[in-house]
Design a protein around this motif. Structure first.
Motif, mmCIF file in Angstrom:
data_model
loop_
_atom_site.group_PDB
_atom_site.id
_atom_site.type_symbol
_atom_site.label_atom_id
_atom_site.label_comp_id
_atom_site.label_asym_id
_atom_site.label_seq_id
_atom_site.Cartn_x
_atom_site.Cartn_y
_atom_site.Cartn_z
ATOM 1 N N GLU A 100 36.426 -84.542 68.954
ATOM 2 C CA GLU A 100 35.876 -83.290 68.440
ATOM 3 C C GLU A 100 36.383 -83.052 67.031
ATOM 4 O O GLU A 100 37.431 -83.568 66.661
ATOM 5 C CB GLU A 100 36.286 -82.118 69.350
ATOM 6 N N PRO A 101 35.697 -82.301 66.220
ATOM 7 C CA PRO A 101 34.534 -81.474 66.510
ATOM 8 C C PRO A 101 33.204 -82.203 66.390
ATOM 9 O O PRO A 101 32.147 -81.571 66.319
ATOM 10 C CB PRO A 101 34.630 -80.367 65.459
ATOM 11 N N THR A 110 43.049 -76.971 62.502
ATOM 12 C CA THR A 110 44.121 -76.923 63.489
ATOM 13 C C THR A 110 44.796 -75.562 63.494
ATOM 14 O O THR A 110 44.777 -74.845 62.502
ATOM 15 C CB THR A 110 45.160 -78.041 63.221
ATOM 16 N N TRP A 124 40.978 -83.492 69.380
ATOM 17 C CA TRP A 124 40.486 -82.771 68.212
ATOM 18 C C TRP A 124 41.182 -83.393 67.009
ATOM 19 O O TRP A 124 42.391 -83.257 66.845
ATOM 20 C CB TRP A 124 40.815 -81.281 68.318
ATOM 21 N N ASN A 146 41.762 -83.189 63.361
ATOM 22 C CA ASN A 146 41.642 -82.064 62.442
ATOM 23 C C ASN A 146 41.584 -82.461 60.972
ATOM 24 O O ASN A 146 41.887 -81.666 60.102
ATOM 25 C CB ASN A 146 42.786 -81.086 62.690
#
Length: 104
Positions: A24-25, A54, A73, A75
């Motif tokens: 992700e994202p 984050t 995730w 970031n």
């Protein structure tokens, strides 16, 4: 190379079944085969090493693990995957400053 920072997160599948990896994202879904590892790499455009997206500026990854899947995730401003030896598995797009175009 990238003017900001580079972060790497090693993920290993010690199980007997494939482990679903979602990055992700970007909602990118990949599979880590049993007894294999992959490395999620992300790059920050910020010279100070901060990571956009984050909750804490010094943390380039957030991880959520479930029995048959893991969500990472990343970031940074892009991500790419490599195997444990550093061979490219997948790059999101041509915007990744190190990898360039996606691997076929």
């Amino acid at each position: 190379m990238c003017a900001g920072g580079t972060a790497r997160l090693v993920l290993s599948n010690g199980g007997d079944a494939p482990l679903e990896l979602t990055v992700e994202p970007w909602a990118e879904i990949h599979s880590i085969l049993p007894k294999q590892s992959c490395v999620v790499v992300t790059h920050s455009p910020a010279g100070g090493g901060s990571w956009p997206g984050t909750s804490r500026a010094h943390e380039p990854f957030e991880v959520d693990h479930r029995p048959d899947s893991v969500t990472v995730w990343a970031n940074g401003n892009c991500f790419h995957l490599s195997d444990a030896e550093g061979n490219a598995i997948y790059a999101l797009d041509g915007e990744c400053p190190v990898q360039g175009r996606p691997a076929s």
